[in-house]
Write a protein that holds these residues in place. Sequence first.
Motif, PDB file in Angstrom:
ATOM      1  N   THR A  50      -3.182  -4.425   9.401  1.00  0.00           N
ATOM      2  CA  THR A  50      -1.988  -4.660   8.461  1.00  0.00           C
ATOM      3  C   THR A  50      -2.182  -4.493   6.980  1.00  0.00           C
ATOM      4  O   THR A  50      -1.490  -4.988   6.154  1.00  0.00           O
ATOM      5  N   LYS A  51      -3.558  -4.097   6.575  1.00  0.00           N
ATOM      6  CA  LYS A  51      -3.993  -4.203   5.307  1.00  0.00           C
ATOM      7  C   LYS A  51      -4.409  -2.908   4.709  1.00  0.00           C
ATOM      8  O   LYS A  51      -4.272  -2.557   3.738  1.00  0.00           O
ATOM      9  N   GLY A  52      -4.797  -1.854   5.833  1.00  0.00           N
ATOM     10  CA  GLY A  52      -5.182  -0.216   5.407  1.00  0.00           C
ATOM     11  C   GLY A  52      -4.165   0.521   5.865  1.00  0.00           C
ATOM     12  O   GLY A  52      -3.703   0.474   6.813  1.00  0.00           O
ATOM     13  N   VAL A  53      -4.142   1.642   4.941  1.00  0.00           N
ATOM     14  CA  VAL A  53      -3.463   2.877   5.347  1.00  0.00           C
ATOM     15  C   VAL A  53      -3.745   4.142   4.670  1.00  0.00           C
ATOM     16  O   VAL A  53      -4.273   4.133   3.562  1.00  0.00           O
ATOM     17  N   LYS A  54      -3.737   5.109   5.632  1.00  0.00           N
ATOM     18  CA  LYS A  54      -4.289   6.413   4.860  1.00  0.00           C
ATOM     19  C   LYS A  54      -3.228   7.461   5.604  1.00  0.00           C
ATOM     20  O   LYS A  54      -2.733   7.549   6.532  1.00  0.00           O
ATOM     21  N   ALA A 106       0.090 -15.908  -5.795  1.00  0.00           N
ATOM     22  CA  ALA A 106      -0.517 -14.843  -5.039  1.00  0.00           C
ATOM     23  C   ALA A 106       0.497 -14.893  -3.695  1.00  0.00           C
ATOM     24  O   ALA A 106       1.055 -15.950  -3.063  1.00  0.00           O
ATOM     25  N   TYR A 107       0.586 -13.634  -3.333  1.00  0.00           N
ATOM     26  CA  TYR A 107       1.727 -13.537  -1.904  1.00  0.00           C
ATOM     27  C   TYR A 107       0.646 -12.437  -1.067  1.00  0.00           C
ATOM     28  O   TYR A 107       0.370 -11.415  -1.616  1.00  0.00           O
ATOM     29  N   ILE A 108       0.618 -13.070   0.187  1.00  0.00           N
ATOM     30  CA  ILE A 108      -0.008 -12.180   1.110  1.00  0.00           C
ATOM     31  C   ILE A 108       0.799 -11.150   1.657  1.00  0.00           C
ATOM     32  O   ILE A 108       1.673 -11.359   2.437  1.00  0.00           O
ATOM     33  N   VAL A 109       0.499  -9.884   1.511  1.00  0.00           N
ATOM     34  CA  VAL A 109       1.214  -8.655   1.897  1.00  0.00           C
ATOM     35  C   VAL A 109       0.629  -8.165   3.192  1.00  0.00           C
ATOM     36  O   VAL A 109      -0.959  -7.593   3.232  1.00  0.00           O
ATOM     37  N   ASP A 110       1.396  -8.037   4.346  1.00  0.00           N
ATOM     38  CA  ASP A 110       1.024  -7.397   5.543  1.00  0.00           C
ATOM     39  C   ASP A 110       1.807  -6.061   5.609  1.00  0.00           C
ATOM     40  O   ASP A 110       3.311  -6.113   5.385  1.00  0.00           O
ATOM     41  N   LEU A 111       1.332  -4.869   6.030  1.00  0.00           N
ATOM     42  CA  LEU A 111       2.219  -3.768   6.148  1.00  0.00           C
ATOM     43  C   LEU A 111       2.934  -3.792   7.415  1.00  0.00           C
ATOM     44  O   LEU A 111       2.495  -4.233   8.462  1.00  0.00           O
ATOM     45  N   GLN A 170       5.800   6.978   3.343  1.00  0.00           N
ATOM     46  CA  GLN A 170       5.698   5.519   2.641  1.00  0.00           C
ATOM     47  C   GLN A 170       5.766   4.383   3.738  1.00  0.00           C
ATOM     48  O   GLN A 170       5.826   4.720   4.821  1.00  0.00           O
ATOM     49  N   VAL A 171       5.281   3.410   3.204  1.00  0.00           N
ATOM     50  CA  VAL A 171       5.302   2.252   4.065  1.00  0.00           C
ATOM     51  C   VAL A 171       5.626   0.806   3.373  1.00  0.00           C
ATOM     52  O   VAL A 171       5.310   0.947   1.960  1.00  0.00           O
ATOM     53  N   LEU A 172       6.221   0.090   3.778  1.00  0.00           N
ATOM     54  CA  LEU A 172       6.724  -1.416   3.135  1.00  0.00           C
ATOM     55  C   LEU A 172       5.683  -2.605   3.654  1.00  0.00           C
ATOM     56  O   LEU A 172       5.073  -2.435   4.830  1.00  0.00           O
ATOM     57  N   GLY A 173       5.742  -3.677   2.895  1.00  0.00           N
ATOM     58  CA  GLY A 173       5.381  -4.902   3.390  1.00  0.00           C
ATOM     59  C   GLY A 173       6.199  -5.508   4.000  1.00  0.00           C
ATOM     60  O   GLY A 173       7.337  -5.266   3.877  1.00  0.00           O
ATOM     61  N   GLU A 174       5.762  -6.476   5.048  1.00  0.00           N
ATOM     62  CA  GLU A 174       6.781  -7.236   5.870  1.00  0.00           C
ATOM     63  C   GLU A 174       7.314  -8.329   4.863  1.00  0.00           C
ATOM     64  O   GLU A 174       6.660  -8.721   3.954  1.00  0.00           O
ATOM     65  N   GLY A 175       8.538  -8.800   5.238  1.00  0.00           N
ATOM     66  CA  GLY A 175       9.025  -9.837   4.561  1.00  0.00           C
ATOM     67  C   GLY A 175       9.720  -9.311   3.244  1.00  0.00           C
ATOM     68  O   GLY A 175       9.391  -8.093   2.954  1.00  0.00           O
ATOM     69  N   ILE A 228      -4.993  -3.114   1.049  1.00  0.00           N
ATOM     70  CA  ILE A 228      -4.367  -4.608   0.388  1.00  0.00           C
ATOM     71  C   ILE A 228      -5.181  -5.341  -0.007  1.00  0.00           C
ATOM     72  O   ILE A 228      -6.043  -5.576   1.089  1.00  0.00           O
ATOM     73  N   GLY A 229      -5.235  -5.931  -0.948  1.00  0.00           N
ATOM     74  CA  GLY A 229      -5.962  -6.875  -1.302  1.00  0.00           C
ATOM     75  C   GLY A 229      -7.467  -6.447  -2.014  1.00  0.00           C
ATOM     76  O   GLY A 229      -7.986  -5.406  -1.839  1.00  0.00           O
ATOM     77  N   PRO A 230      -8.179  -7.237  -2.843  1.00  0.00           N
ATOM     78  CA  PRO A 230      -9.467  -6.962  -3.384  1.00  0.00           C
ATOM     79  C   PRO A 230     -10.363  -6.671  -2.394  1.00  0.00           C
ATOM     80  O   PRO A 230     -10.369  -7.484  -1.185  1.00  0.00           O
ATOM     81  N   LEU A 231     -11.156  -5.410  -2.648  1.00  0.00           N
ATOM     82  CA  LEU A 231     -12.153  -5.312  -1.250  1.00  0.00           C
ATOM     83  C   LEU A 231     -13.602  -5.317  -1.727  1.00  0.00           C
ATOM     84  O   LEU A 231     -13.854  -5.271  -3.133  1.00  0.00           O
ATOM     85  N   LYS A 232     -14.800  -5.540  -1.236  1.00  0.00           N
ATOM     86  CA  LYS A 232     -15.898  -5.639  -1.382  1.00  0.00           C
ATOM     87  C   LYS A 232     -16.445  -4.148  -1.307  1.00  0.00           C
ATOM     88  O   LYS A 232     -15.652  -3.358  -0.567  1.00  0.00           O
ATOM     89  N   LYS A 233     -17.420  -3.547  -2.187  1.00  0.00           N
ATOM     90  CA  LYS A 233     -17.987  -2.426  -2.026  1.00  0.00           C
ATOM     91  C   LYS A 233     -18.288  -1.670  -0.576  1.00  0.00           C
ATOM     92  O   LYS A 233     -18.017  -0.608  -0.301  1.00  0.00           O
ATOM     93  N   SER A 234     -18.915  -2.737   0.114  1.00  0.00           N
ATOM     94  CA  SER A 234     -19.491  -2.235   1.569  1.00  0.00           C
ATOM     95  C   SER A 234     -18.238  -1.995   2.454  1.00  0.00           C
ATOM     96  O   SER A 234     -18.258  -0.933   3.087  1.00  0.00           O
ATOM     97  N   CYS A 235     -16.934  -2.473   2.051  1.00  0.00           N
ATOM     98  CA  CYS A 235     -15.768  -2.191   3.061  1.00  0.00           C
ATOM     99  C   CYS A 235     -15.255  -1.121   2.415  1.00  0.00           C
ATOM    100  O   CYS A 235     -14.686  -0.294   3.415  1.00  0.00           O
ATOM    101  N   ILE A 236     -15.297  -0.637   1.405  1.00  0.00           N
ATOM    102  CA  ILE A 236     -14.764   0.626   0.735  1.00  0.00           C
ATOM    103  C   ILE A 236     -15.519   1.993   1.573  1.00  0.00           C
ATOM    104  O   ILE A 236     -15.181   2.813   1.877  1.00  0.00           O
TER     105      ILE A 236
END
Length: 253
Positions: A61-65, A42-47, A85-90, A239-247
């Motif tokens: 750093t996790k959501g984009v619209k 696993a690699y933690i991605v931050d936008l 477009q947007v890239l992840g850091e690192g 970025i990353g798995p979400l819970k239904k409530s978050c969506i």
Amino acid sequence: MGSWGDPLPTVSSSAADAESQDPDSTNHLESEAPRDYFLKFAYIVDLDSDTADKFLQLFGTKGVKRVLCPINYPESPTRFTHCEQVLGEGALDRGTYYWEVEIIEGWVSVGVMAEDFSPQEPYDRGRLGRNAHSCCLQWNGRSFSIWFHGLEAPLPHPFSPTVGICLEYADRALAFYAVRDGKMSLLRRLKASRARRSGTPASPIDPFQSRLDSHFAGLFTRRLKPAFFLESVDAHLQIGPLKKSCISVLKRR
């Protein structure tokens, strides 16, 4: 990832390198396997906000619209100017890395892009997968497909809101998975095929595989970054798995 999802464990470069040398590693990555197996990589991605096109709104750093009104971002030499477009850091340059993306709405492409690719490239050449410096999985609202170097390979698989991406430097491979109920289902694993032996009959020509054979390994001579292209207005990903409530909360924003 805070309240937006369960945190993924991180993995050091040395651990990732060790795993990539495991002779059983490739077999696991090419077939269905429990999600827990992939979390070892696993690699933690931050936008990276300094790369976001002005028509992309970031949520932390996790959501984009994608939005209709441009955002007054500060000037940055790494900011995309013609593509949403947007890239992840690192940047990634060895070992094996795995991350996940939740497609919330719209047409979305997810993949990797070379760190040194110019963000000022015009739209037709700057988009993910339309050049030799990037590759992606695209959801176009109806189906999945793979894009690399301007060629598209349609996929027969149904929609999966959660997509896993696995980048393998040792094998020079990039794989996309549908993630459901803790299990991984392979959508497509991209890798240049081995050269055909002399005297062996040639298989029917596949233009997409031929393009991979000619150019895909070149991606792995570069430092790569997670990359995201939001193709339609209101396209939205996390970025990353979400819970239904978050969506549900994100859709109302």
